[in-house]
Design an enzyme around this catalytic site. Structure first.
Site, mmCIF file in Angstrom:
data_model
loop_
_atom_site.group_PDB
_atom_site.id
_atom_site.type_symbol
_atom_site.label_atom_id
_atom_site.label_comp_id
_atom_site.label_asym_id
_atom_site.label_seq_id
_atom_site.Cartn_x
_atom_site.Cartn_y
_atom_site.Cartn_z
ATOM 1 N N ARG A 1 0.813 -1.215 0.000
ATOM 2 C CA ARG A 1 0.000 0.000 0.000
ATOM 3 C C ARG A 1 0.845 1.262 0.000
ATOM 4 O O ARG A 1 0.542 2.222 -0.710
ATOM 5 C CB ARG A 1 -0.953 -0.027 1.208
ATOM 6 C CG ARG A 1 -1.859 1.192 1.351
ATOM 7 C CD ARG A 1 -2.471 1.677 0.044
ATOM 8 N NE ARG A 1 -3.101 0.615 -0.729
ATOM 9 C CZ ARG A 1 -3.354 0.699 -2.020
ATOM 10 N NH1 ARG A 1 -3.025 1.782 -2.705
ATOM 11 N NH2 ARG A 1 -3.939 -0.294 -2.655
ATOM 12 N N LYS B 1 2.752 24.865 -3.576
ATOM 13 C CA LYS B 1 1.450 24.321 -3.179
ATOM 14 C C LYS B 1 1.508 22.786 -3.238
ATOM 15 O O LYS B 1 0.899 22.145 -4.089
ATOM 16 C CB LYS B 1 0.346 24.884 -4.067
ATOM 17 C CG LYS B 1 0.159 26.386 -3.895
ATOM 18 C CD LYS B 1 -0.900 26.934 -4.830
ATOM 19 C CE LYS B 1 -1.045 28.452 -4.657
ATOM 20 N NZ LYS B 1 -2.051 29.022 -5.592
ATOM 21 N N LYS C 1 5.517 39.163 -3.062
ATOM 22 C CA LYS C 1 4.125 39.018 -3.461
ATOM 23 C C LYS C 1 3.347 40.291 -3.115
ATOM 24 O O LYS C 1 3.886 41.243 -2.540
ATOM 25 C CB LYS C 1 3.516 37.808 -2.750
ATOM 26 C CG LYS C 1 4.304 36.520 -2.940
ATOM 27 C CD LYS C 1 4.003 35.838 -4.238
ATOM 28 C CE LYS C 1 2.715 35.088 -4.157
ATOM 29 N NZ LYS C 1 2.461 34.228 -5.332
ATOM 30 N N GLU D 1 6.017 40.136 -7.914
ATOM 31 C CA GLU D 1 4.714 39.880 -8.524
ATOM 32 C C GLU D 1 4.010 41.194 -8.855
ATOM 33 O O GLU D 1 3.972 42.110 -8.028
ATOM 34 C CB GLU D 1 3.858 39.065 -7.550
ATOM 35 C CG GLU D 1 2.429 38.840 -8.002
ATOM 36 C CD GLU D 1 1.594 38.173 -6.923
ATOM 37 O OE1 GLU D 1 1.736 36.950 -6.757
ATOM 38 O OE2 GLU D 1 0.834 38.884 -6.232
ATOM 39 N N ASP E 1 0.824 38.084 -12.699
ATOM 40 C CA ASP E 1 -0.198 37.295 -12.025
ATOM 41 C C ASP E 1 -1.611 37.660 -12.463
ATOM 42 O O ASP E 1 -1.983 38.832 -12.493
ATOM 43 C CB ASP E 1 -0.066 37.497 -10.511
ATOM 44 C CG ASP E 1 -0.923 36.529 -9.726
ATOM 45 O OD1 ASP E 1 -0.905 35.330 -10.064
ATOM 46 O OD2 ASP E 1 -1.596 36.957 -8.770
#
Length: 283
Positions: free
Chosen positions: A104, A139, A171, A201, A223
């Site tokens: 598994r 992510k 960001k 960004e 973005d």
């Protein structure tokens, strides 16, 4: 996959060991121990049940060998190889109890990572005829970033930052907290070593114009721009910085984004939305 892209087993073993400990619990595989005689020997094969790109064979091999170092494990389809339904990916020979105890964990890793490699391959195929590269993001599944990013490489993609310490990536929230584009770029440039890249960004052309005026960035992250705006942004940048497009990057849109001439397309979907590839182990 080239041999150079194979990670040292030493890096992967702690991840696999933790997964085995989780699966074996406090008393091991009680079902197998109850119904399979200890001296039973079998051949088993991991088969693909869907078309895709293989990833996770190295980890599956580690899983079986951690359970039983005497198992004979032969990889038939290397990580990064295409597969079709019915293709044999790996053969394992030895004690049936050992194979069943590692099954598994081996399949969980291989199915998950092959799914990522397969989705990445779909993105990369849409960039054919361009110089645009597909890259992943941070992510990722907590604790599994190293192997999920490796799966992106197996699918033909490239890797973004592995951690917050790899580069300065400014960001929108950094810009807001630091007092604007000009202020944040000057602060970043003052703090960065000669070995560290700076990416910023922007989501509007007027922000981009300030970035170009102030200077100091190596990469600009464009973005959530629609395609015409993105094309104009790439034209404005020219060869002054590396360009990266992000936001709403789905397979149907990749070809038109790549046609703008952007250097990179980044997508979190490669790792957070990939569907597990259906693999099975058969005696």
């Amino acid at each position: 996959m080239t041999q150079m892209s194979r990670l040292p087993d030493l890096i992967l073993e702690p991840l696999v060991r933790a997964a085995l400990m989780e699966d074996l619990g406090t008393y091991g595989d009680v079902t197998t121990r109850a119904v399979i005689p200890a001296d039973t020997v079998y051949d088993a094969v991991i088969n693909a049940r869907q078309p895709g790109v293989v990833s996770g064979m190295q980890i599956a091999e580690i899983a079986f060998r951690l359970v039983d170092a005497n198992l004979e494990v032969t990889t038939l389809k290397a990580d990064g190889s295409p597969c079709a339904p019915g293709d044999a990916l790996m053969r394992i020979k030895g004690r049936a109890s050992s194979i069943l105890s590692g099954e598994r964990v081996a399949l969980n890793f291989a199915g998950r990572l092959s799914g990522i490699a397969t989705l990445t391959g779909s993105f990369v195929a849409e960039t054919a005829g361009t110089t645009t590269k597909v890259t992943c993001t941070r992510k990722t599944t907590p604790g599994l970033r190293i192997v999920e990013k490796q799966a992106v490489l197996h699918g033909g993609g490239s890797n973004h930052r592995y951690s917050l310490s790899d580069a300065i990536l400014i960001k929108d929230n950094h810009i807001a907290a630091a007092g604007g584009v000009e202020a944040v770029l000057k602060a970043a440039h003052a703090a960065a070593s000669h070995m560290m890249k700076i990416e910023i960004e922007v989501d509007r052309l007027d922000q981009l114009e300030v970035v170009l005026k102030v200077g100091g960035a190596d990469v600009v992250l464009l973005d959530n721009m629609d395609t015409p705006t993105l094309k104009r942004a790439v034209e404005l940048v020219g060869d002054q910085m590396v360009t990266e497009a992000s936001g709403n990057m789905t397979v149907p849109r990749i070809a038109e984004v790549a046609a703008t001439g952007v250097n990179f397309i980044s997508s979190g979907a490669l790792t957070h939305s990939a569907q597990t590839l259906d693999l099975g182990l058969d005696f």
